[in-house]
Scaffold this motif. Structure first.
Motif, short mmCIF file in Angstrom:
data_model
loop_
_atom_site.label_atom_id
_atom_site.label_comp_id
_atom_site.label_asym_id
_atom_site.label_seq_id
_atom_site.Cartn_x
_atom_site.Cartn_y
_atom_site.Cartn_z
N GLU A 50 -44.16 19.20 -8.82
CA GLU A 50 -44.17 19.32 -10.00
C GLU A 50 -43.76 17.96 -10.73
O GLU A 50 -44.23 17.56 -11.75
CB GLU A 50 -43.30 20.54 -10.56
CG GLU A 50 -43.85 21.93 -10.28
CD GLU A 50 -42.94 23.05 -10.70
OE1 GLU A 50 -41.71 22.88 -10.89
OE2 GLU A 50 -43.18 24.17 -10.78
N LYS A 51 -42.88 17.27 -10.21
CA LYS A 51 -42.33 16.14 -10.88
C LYS A 51 -43.50 15.04 -10.69
O LYS A 51 -43.52 14.21 -11.41
CB LYS A 51 -41.11 15.57 -9.87
CG LYS A 51 -40.61 14.42 -10.50
CD LYS A 51 -39.25 14.18 -9.69
CE LYS A 51 -38.38 12.85 -9.87
NZ LYS A 51 -37.25 12.61 -9.51
N MET A 52 -44.18 15.16 -9.54
CA MET A 52 -45.18 14.27 -9.16
C MET A 52 -46.35 14.42 -10.39
O MET A 52 -47.07 13.45 -10.84
CB MET A 52 -45.60 14.28 -7.87
CG MET A 52 -44.66 13.70 -6.71
SD MET A 52 -44.05 12.23 -7.02
CE MET A 52 -45.21 11.00 -6.71
N ASP A 53 -46.71 15.59 -10.51
CA ASP A 53 -47.44 15.94 -11.29
C ASP A 53 -47.43 15.82 -12.79
O ASP A 53 -48.12 15.14 -13.39
CB ASP A 53 -47.73 17.65 -11.41
CG ASP A 53 -48.61 18.02 -10.10
OD1 ASP A 53 -49.24 16.98 -9.53
OD2 ASP A 53 -48.56 19.31 -10.00
N ASN A 113 -47.56 11.99 -13.17
CA ASN A 113 -49.21 11.46 -13.13
C ASN A 113 -49.69 11.59 -14.45
O ASN A 113 -50.78 11.22 -14.84
CB ASN A 113 -49.89 11.95 -11.74
CG ASN A 113 -49.36 11.57 -10.58
OD1 ASN A 113 -48.94 10.35 -10.52
ND2 ASN A 113 -49.68 12.54 -9.59
N HIS A 114 -49.39 12.61 -15.15
CA HIS A 114 -49.87 13.10 -16.50
C HIS A 114 -49.46 12.12 -17.58
O HIS A 114 -50.08 12.22 -18.71
CB HIS A 114 -49.74 14.60 -16.66
CG HIS A 114 -50.57 15.62 -15.92
ND1 HIS A 114 -50.24 15.98 -14.98
CD2 HIS A 114 -52.00 15.69 -15.72
CE1 HIS A 114 -51.16 16.84 -14.17
NE2 HIS A 114 -52.20 16.42 -14.80
N LYS A 115 -48.58 11.22 -17.39
CA LYS A 115 -48.01 10.58 -18.40
C LYS A 115 -49.03 9.41 -18.62
O LYS A 115 -49.43 8.84 -18.12
CB LYS A 115 -46.38 10.27 -18.22
CG LYS A 115 -45.45 11.35 -18.44
CD LYS A 115 -44.29 10.88 -18.30
CE LYS A 115 -43.16 12.00 -18.75
NZ LYS A 115 -41.95 11.84 -18.68
N SER A 137 -38.75 25.59 -2.15
CA SER A 137 -38.62 25.18 -3.47
C SER A 137 -38.34 23.58 -3.67
O SER A 137 -38.82 23.11 -4.74
CB SER A 137 -36.92 25.81 -3.81
OG SER A 137 -37.34 27.05 -3.86
N ARG A 138 -37.77 22.77 -2.70
CA ARG A 138 -37.66 21.59 -2.96
C ARG A 138 -39.09 21.09 -3.07
O ARG A 138 -39.33 19.90 -3.78
CB ARG A 138 -36.95 20.72 -1.74
CG ARG A 138 -35.50 21.04 -2.01
CD ARG A 138 -34.81 20.45 -0.70
NE ARG A 138 -33.36 21.05 -0.70
CZ ARG A 138 -32.95 21.49 0.47
NH1 ARG A 138 -33.68 21.61 1.30
NH2 ARG A 138 -31.70 22.05 0.28
N GLN A 139 -40.10 21.59 -2.27
CA GLN A 139 -41.43 20.88 -2.24
C GLN A 139 -42.18 21.22 -3.41
O GLN A 139 -42.70 20.29 -4.15
CB GLN A 139 -42.20 21.50 -1.10
CG GLN A 139 -43.61 21.04 -1.03
CD GLN A 139 -43.68 19.45 -0.62
OE1 GLN A 139 -42.80 19.05 0.18
NE2 GLN A 139 -44.52 18.64 -1.23
N ILE A 140 -41.65 22.55 -4.07
CA ILE A 140 -42.41 22.93 -5.47
C ILE A 140 -41.78 21.61 -6.40
O ILE A 140 -42.79 21.23 -7.19
CB ILE A 140 -42.14 24.22 -5.62
CG1 ILE A 140 -43.08 25.07 -4.70
CG2 ILE A 140 -42.64 24.55 -6.95
CD1 ILE A 140 -42.64 26.62 -4.77
#
Length: 63
Positions: A55-58, A61-63, A48-51
């Motif tokens: 998701e936070k990194m994604d 990166n999309h901003k 869960s922590r990895q997911i």
């Protein structure tokens, strides 16, 4: 009559031995199941922590 009493004592002893073995096996299986459940829970937390991190990194990166 003595033979009948002796037979009952043997059956009683075998019954107690059988119940003891079953109880020991049940405790062993329960302990194993508890350990597996704890391991699964800890792995779920790690996943869960990895997911969440991915998701936070994604999102960054999309901003």
């Amino acid at each position: 009559m003595y033979w009948l009493v002796r037979q009952d004592k043997q059956k009683y002893a075998w019954g107690i031995a059988l119940i003891t073995v079953i109880a020991i096996l049940a405790i062993y299986v329960s302990q194993k199941a508890s350990k597996v459940a704890i391991d699964n829970y800890q792995q779920h937390q790690i996943d869960s922590r990895q997911i969440e991190h991915d998701e936070k990194m994604d999102s960054l990166n999309h901003k």
